[in-house]
Design an enzyme around this catalytic site. Structure first.
Site, mmCIF file in Angstrom:
data_model
loop_
_atom_site.group_PDB
_atom_site.id
_atom_site.type_symbol
_atom_site.label_atom_id
_atom_site.label_comp_id
_atom_site.label_asym_id
_atom_site.label_seq_id
_atom_site.Cartn_x
_atom_site.Cartn_y
_atom_site.Cartn_z
ATOM 1 N N ARG A 156 0.830 -1.206 0.000
ATOM 2 C CA ARG A 156 0.000 0.000 0.000
ATOM 3 C C ARG A 156 0.865 1.257 0.000
ATOM 4 O O ARG A 156 0.574 2.214 -0.716
ATOM 5 C CB ARG A 156 -0.944 -0.043 1.206
ATOM 6 N N HIS B 2 -6.608 -0.428 -6.863
ATOM 7 C CA HIS B 2 -5.963 -1.667 -6.395
ATOM 8 C C HIS B 2 -5.346 -1.522 -4.998
ATOM 9 O O HIS B 2 -5.271 -0.434 -4.469
ATOM 10 C CB HIS B 2 -4.953 -2.182 -7.424
ATOM 11 N N GLU B 3 -4.981 -2.630 -4.423
ATOM 12 C CA GLU B 3 -4.459 -2.685 -3.045
ATOM 13 C C GLU B 3 -5.418 -2.040 -2.050
ATOM 14 O O GLU B 3 -5.009 -1.301 -1.168
ATOM 15 C CB GLU B 3 -3.071 -2.025 -2.961
ATOM 16 N N GLY B 4 -6.686 -2.359 -2.204
ATOM 17 C CA GLY B 4 -7.706 -1.771 -1.347
ATOM 18 C C GLY B 4 -8.252 -0.530 -2.014
ATOM 19 O O GLY B 4 -7.536 0.469 -2.135
ATOM 20 N N HIS C 7 -10.064 2.005 2.475
ATOM 21 C CA HIS C 7 -9.093 2.639 3.368
ATOM 22 C C HIS C 7 -9.756 3.604 4.340
ATOM 23 O O HIS C 7 -9.241 3.844 5.431
ATOM 24 C CB HIS C 7 -7.995 3.317 2.549
#
Lengths: 591, 591
Positions: free
Chosen positions: B301, B444-446, B451
């Site tokens: 992240r 992407h990546e959450g 978040h």
């Protein structure tokens, strides 16, 4: 089943329940029309847009126009087929006078109908839109012969039109164009120069292409004062090829289906006449070209607002459809991993992204239609004072009607991608293309910053500040009507519009235009949010006590706008009121 | 000459003048290092990035990976050539222990060095970045044999790695993955299932591909508790082809040079063993897979934050270069149309767009490097309490370090396009690709909204609110130091951080998580602006009384952020403090 690119239910609400366009049929100009004919054209356009424009939208993005071995522009067949159907249906002439073979449709209805094409396929729709704007200008300023020779075939869908303003070295600054027009013995002119960013500048979709070209003719003043306007056709009336040469196509991030060209006028590639230069015919008087073009540009700017809005609207409906069917995750209060996942529309953050989109696109569509109705009112007013007032309000609203949708309906497309997540980032879905297509709109027909200067530097100060005063009065009248029904919003909007007036005064009291205008883009954005909040209050007044999901949706979107969006103007007005000099005081070397 | 994708001057300022990374060399782990070795790796990476990565960035965008007739993925040659050079230079191993052949470089220096590749060519850089993250996880949780078999070839640049989390029906909600892992007699597992969005999932760039796969093994609990982690290589150690099959490539709006794949595990396409299923090896303990993956994901992240920042930075420098050379128009106070046009950087609105970009990208880069230094401090701390405190602060900052650059450095790219105008919208320039590439990062990546839930729902409340308290204390310490030197900013930031703490309390006092979290994305965005304002104050303290354009530029960007950006948090905090229920109270049918 494909998702509709636009909501007919919303159009019906805006046109009939809010703007009462049926009332226009009491005017002589629209006496032949009725709600039935309005519905008919809306139905027809929706039908052609969905059946003939939407299906090749992705294909045309993925197969952009190219120059073939013979030097001609190659475009996928579907574009020509769709435009043929558009032409045959007589839609190009929808707003024109019956004497020209037109339908004499009110602008507000025509714009709503055209939005179907813009939402379904922005790139293909641009060919007839440019043609209509071109024809409109020639009808107003051209000679009877020019109208006969160039406009009639355009209205019949046989010729297409363009607007040739920018040059490689002169985009926002038209004062610096260098294209020349030299008088020839026969009363025509010889045009030499290079024009950049010409949409529809070359193709084989129509029998002819009618370029409207800004150029400098001898005897004009410096800068914009020396600019004249010319008709420069690809083929002369007798069929001779004029000396207009395609230099190259621009390859763009979006709007790829529209040929966008670099054109040379009079470089000798095609020689129509002995003298060098492309043959051009003066439109109106010499050295008045920019004022003619500005009339067209004001319409085109509202058209860009509609284009941005339509693309935003299509994305909203796509992401709404996805959010209702895609399942993922569970409400935060459900801790049972064995329970079934819910449709993502149940997640508050997805709802936020949908409400934001809805508040942007329905707000923007409302503003565009409101402005279009002002055009109709101005054009049909029998009292010159009424006509002048409508035009004044339209002038003040135009930079906002262009810029606000270009900014916020683009943001709507950004949110549509986010709702779809990874899928939205792929070419398998439509939202990424909508986003790329829409990114053009803050750039063309006056870049975003230009409209800030236009609004703060010209529109709100013109006629001694009468433009701003009229805007404030108009909004205040809405607030007065809303005071008991929508007290929360009435209070908020009154505070915001008073702040707008105050801050405008503070800015111009600075005494130095450089300081007054240093943050004109921030001013444009703040004023835009105030105006859209007003349009939402107008829509709520039209909703009244009506019940049902549609009306509750209007209430929810308005609430979203008043809670999440309008408050953003607070810090913007604070910055403006402080006459912030950050940008002025930063020399280039610090960057 | 091509524009540099990153500013070495700024990196030197951030690393040496602000974060004092040279001080790290006094720690045992970095004792072999010095400012010279740090400079050396920064020089090396800049050189390879500019000479080998940047030149094919556009070509790789325009020639995305495709599946050839033999079923193998075809990628333009330049990608493999650049990665070979990257591999041979030993950069993959830069942060790893010397015992593994690594350089034992501090994270903060390694991240700065890697940013050159991300800024020069996001797509090509993703292959080694995924490989490093994969190797890092295996070093921490894998067996000695796994490290020997899979990690060492990755660090040598011979094998590449992937992360296989998402499935077509399970992206944000990993609890719903259905990929199965069945124990085999030899202690390994047989993996069956489909994984979606796998970057680097198939290609011929490396001898082997080491997939790290989340799957459910028997005996786990429901939801995320049942998830285990497996190594599933494309080729087994003995060279046998494992049953991992490429189903298809995803075609994306940006980041097109990175193969992004749909993979089937164990569908029988390639049969390594008699039992059906791909051969997988358990990493660590069964049913702990998600916690291992989360360690990697936290690093990834921050890596996404750097990627977004680097793309924003490259766009800033491109548009700055353009603005200094492109002439257009005149200052608003110059009414002489015969005067020469000025460079567009002289127009306040262009300066605004450049200052905004500068404040976003340099602020984001500062945050990323600050977080990276926290990683170093945590990993080298001898006092467990210090290590825990660093980790806690890092945990709180991670959702912001991922999301804020993904939002605002994307906006920087949007502004870079706007500075270039029509040219910026064409493929002739680079900024449109930077924008398209960067649009991936909020997904992407959450995804962005995830978040917000992570920050407000977990990070600020964990350990009884210790995370938020530590963040507030850390920011307050900076404010205390800045009180006399930067009183305007100290006052503004203190008010903002106090508001953040208050509003957090109000939100959680609501007593209903659905209400507390309804606007968690707004909370994320407000907290992000407060954090970046803090990073700017930190940078200003490092600037001190230094003179010269570079330092004045820092002051101007900080001023921009405090005047134009931080005040945006006011309405956001107001909305949050009001426990707004707009999204909660809008049923799906209204949309």
């Amino acid at each position: 089943m494909a998702v509709s690119p636009l909501s007919r239910r919303d159009l019906d609400f805006l046109l009939y329940e809010w703007l009462d366009v049926t009332a226009l049929t009491s005017l002589e100009r629209y006496a032949e029309h009725s709600k039935d004919t309005f519905d008919g054209i809306l139905d027809l356009c929706a039908d052609i847009a969905v059946k003939r424009f939407a299906p090749h939208n992705k294909k045309s993005d993925q197969n952009e126009p190219r120059v073939g071995a013979d030097g001609k522009v190659v475009i996928i067949d579907e574009v020509g087929a769709a435009l043929d159907e558009f032409g045959k249906a007589g839609i190009v002439a929808s707003q024109f006078d019956e004497s020209l073979g037109g339908m004499q449709l009110p602008t507000v209805v025509a714009r709503a109908a055209m939005a179907w094409f813009q939402a379904a396929n922005a790139a293909t729709s641009s060919y007839p839109f440019l043609t209509m704007a071109n024809a409109n200008l020639l009808v107003e300023y051209g000679t009877a012969e020019q109208i006969d020779t160039w406009v009639k075939p355009m209205l019949e869908g046989r010729f297409f039109g363009t607007m040739c303003l920018s040059e490689p070295q002169a985009g926002s600054s038209l004062a610096d164009i260098t294209t020349k027009a030299d008088p020839a013995d026969d009363g025509s002119y010889r045009i030499t120069g290079t024009k950049m960013w010409i949409s529809g500048g070359d193709h084989e979709l129509s029998e002819n292409i009618v370029h409207l070209v800004l150029a400098k003719a001898p005897g004009g003043g410096p800068g914009v004062k020396g600019i004249s306007l010319f008709v420069v056709p690809k083929f002369l009336a007798d069929g001779t090829r004029n000396d207009v040469a395609l230099v190259g196509l621009n390859h763009k991030m979006g709007n790829r289906g529209t040929t966008n060209t670099l054109l040379n006028f009079g470089d000798g590639t095609h020689h129509p006449v002995a003298e060098s230069g492309a043959v051009g015919y003066l439109v109106g008087e010499a050295h008045h070209g920019l004022s003619y073009m500005f009339k067209m540009m004001n319409e085109a700017r509202i058209g860009v607002g509609f284009l941005a809005t339509s693309l935003g609207y299509a994305g909203y409906l796509q992401s709404l459809d996805y959010a209702k069917t895609r399942t993922q995750g569970r409400p935060v209060t459900n801790k049972d991993p064995d329970s079934a996942p819910v449709a993502i529309i149940e997640h508050p953050d997805v709802k936020r992204m949908l409400l934001a989109q809805k508040s942007y696109v329905e707000g923007a569509l409302g503003l565009g239609l409101y402005c279009s109705r002002l055009v109709d009112e101005q054009q049909t007013a029998t009292d010159p004072a009424v006509a002048a007032a409508r035009l004044l309000l339209l002038d003040v609203l135009t930079p906002i009607a262009k810029s606000w949708p270009s900014q916020w309906c683009l943001e709507a497309n950004n949110l549509a991608i986010q709702v779809l997540g990874g899928y939205g980032y792929t070419k398998e879905f439509d939202v990424e293309q909508l986003y790329r297509d829409n990114r053009l709109n803050p750039i063309h027909e006056g870049a975003h910053g230009i409209h800030g200067l236009d609004l703060l530097g010209r529109k709100v100060v013109m006629q001694g500040g009468a433009g701003l005063q009229l805007l404030v009065e108009t909004i205040s009248a809405t607030i007065d009507r809303a005071e008991s029904a929508e007290p929360e919003y009435a209070v908020a909007l009154r505070a915001a519009v008073e702040r707008l007036a105050q801050v405008t005064g503070t800015l111009w009291a600075a005494g130095d235009p450089a300081v007054s205008l240093a943050n004109s883009t921030v001013y444009l954005e703040a004023a835009g949010h105030v105006v859209i909040a007003w349009i939402w209050l107008e829509q709520l007044l039209a909703v009244g006590d009506s019940t049902g999901d549609f009306y509750d949706g209007k209430r929810a979107a308005a609430q979203y706008f008043y809670r999440y969006e309008l408050p953003k103007t607070g810090p913007q007005f604070d910055l403006l009121a402080g006459l912030d000099r950050t940008t002025l005081d930063t020399p280039a070397d610090w960057l």
